[in-house]
Design a protein around this motif. Structure first.
Motif, PDB file in Angstrom:
ATOM      1  N   GLN A   7       0.993  -0.951   0.248  1.00 50.06           N
ATOM      2  CA  GLN A   7      -0.155  -0.619  -0.032  1.00 50.06           C
ATOM      3  C   GLN A   7       0.622   0.460  -0.339  1.00 50.06           C
ATOM      4  O   GLN A   7       0.984   1.849  -0.658  1.00 50.06           O
ATOM      5  CB  GLN A   7      -0.778   0.036   0.707  1.00 50.06           C
ATOM      6  N   LEU A  26       1.570   6.867  -6.779  1.00 50.99           N
ATOM      7  CA  LEU A  26       0.899   7.770  -7.487  1.00 50.99           C
ATOM      8  C   LEU A  26       1.486   9.118  -7.385  1.00 50.99           C
ATOM      9  O   LEU A  26       0.646  10.102  -8.208  1.00 50.99           O
ATOM     10  CB  LEU A  26      -0.520   7.018  -6.060  1.00 50.99           C
ATOM     11  N   ILE A  56       1.467  -0.081 -11.174  1.00 50.50           N
ATOM     12  CA  ILE A  56       0.583   0.237 -10.097  1.00 50.50           C
ATOM     13  C   ILE A  56      -1.231  -0.778 -10.142  1.00 50.50           C
ATOM     14  O   ILE A  56      -1.094  -1.759  -9.429  1.00 50.50           O
ATOM     15  CB  ILE A  56       0.017   1.850  -9.644  1.00 50.50           C
ATOM     16  N   SER A  57      -1.666  -0.790 -11.020  1.00 47.68           N
ATOM     17  CA  SER A  57      -2.234  -1.784 -11.510  1.00 47.68           C
ATOM     18  C   SER A  57      -2.025  -3.517 -10.838  1.00 47.68           C
ATOM     19  O   SER A  57      -2.655  -4.386 -10.677  1.00 47.68           O
ATOM     20  CB  SER A  57      -3.142  -1.795 -12.921  1.00 47.68           C
ATOM     21  N   LYS A  58      -1.162  -3.670 -11.364  1.00 46.20           N
ATOM     22  CA  LYS A  58       0.165  -4.550 -10.887  1.00 46.20           C
ATOM     23  C   LYS A  58      -0.035  -5.271  -8.798  1.00 46.20           C
ATOM     24  O   LYS A  58      -0.434  -6.583  -8.928  1.00 46.20           O
ATOM     25  CB  LYS A  58       1.110  -5.333 -12.042  1.00 46.20           C
ATOM     26  N   LYS A  69       1.913   3.213 -14.858  1.00 46.64           N
ATOM     27  CA  LYS A  69      -0.213   2.732 -14.427  1.00 46.64           C
ATOM     28  C   LYS A  69      -0.067   1.226 -14.306  1.00 46.64           C
ATOM     29  O   LYS A  69      -0.923   0.976 -13.768  1.00 46.64           O
ATOM     30  CB  LYS A  69      -0.941   3.371 -15.409  1.00 46.64           C
ATOM     31  N   THR A  70       0.683   0.722 -15.348  1.00 56.33           N
ATOM     32  CA  THR A  70       0.768  -1.237 -15.663  1.00 56.33           C
ATOM     33  C   THR A  70       0.859  -1.443 -14.006  1.00 56.33           C
ATOM     34  O   THR A  70       0.785  -1.987 -14.204  1.00 56.33           O
ATOM     35  CB  THR A  70       1.692  -1.099 -16.768  1.00 56.33           C
ATOM     36  N   ASN A  73       3.490   9.811 -10.063  1.00 58.00           N
ATOM     37  CA  ASN A  73       2.351   9.821 -11.194  1.00 58.00           C
ATOM     38  C   ASN A  73       2.247  11.332 -11.464  1.00 58.00           C
ATOM     39  O   ASN A  73       1.808  11.715 -11.874  1.00 58.00           O
ATOM     40  CB  ASN A  73       1.633   8.975 -11.098  1.00 58.00           C
ATOM     41  N   ARG A  81       2.491   1.604  -3.510  1.00 57.93           N
ATOM     42  CA  ARG A  81       1.399   1.935  -4.677  1.00 57.93           C
ATOM     43  C   ARG A  81       1.507   3.902  -4.603  1.00 57.93           C
ATOM     44  O   ARG A  81       0.733   4.901  -4.724  1.00 57.93           O
ATOM     45  CB  ARG A  81       0.048   1.272  -4.023  1.00 57.93           C
TER      46      ARG A  81
END
Length: 109
Positions: free
Chosen positions: A50, A57, A106-108, A103-104, A60, A53
């Motif tokens: 977490q 973010l 983060i989604s993983k 973003k890829t 990003n 992540r």
């Protein structure tokens, strides 16, 4: 008030006990809840993931702001940096590519 739930007992070494406690703390759970989830094969949350992540973010968002500044620079007609516009556009494309990669990732997570 005592619970009527059955209790499981197991013997562990001091090192094993410390490791279980550390893992439970990293997951943000009590030892009891952590052991129950592990024994039942349920997922345990990871506070480290977490935090990673959240950091991704933030990066990003910083890249997005930097891209916005580059776009502002490009939109200025009377800027003396017109000779640098191709380089700025290249950097802008690189920033957008890194944002997609992040973003890829983060989604993983």
């Amino acid at each position: 008030m005592p619970s009527n739930k059955p209790v499981l007992w197991t013997y562990v070494t001091a090192d094993e006990h410390a490791e279980i406690q550390a893992n439970a703390k990293r997951a943000g759970l009590s030892c009891s809840t952590y052991m129950k989830r592990v024994c039942l094969g349920l997922p345990t949350p990871s506070l480290e993931k977490q935090q990673c992540r959240i950091e991704l973010l933030k990066i990003n968002a910083d890249l997005g702001r930097l891209g916005g500044l580059f776009k502002l620079c490009l939109s200025e007609k009377e800027t003396p940096l017109q000779t640098l516009h191709p380089q700025v556009r290249r950097v802008l494309r690189e920033i957008e590519a890194r944002q997609l990669e992040m973003k890829t990732l983060i989604s993983k997570i």
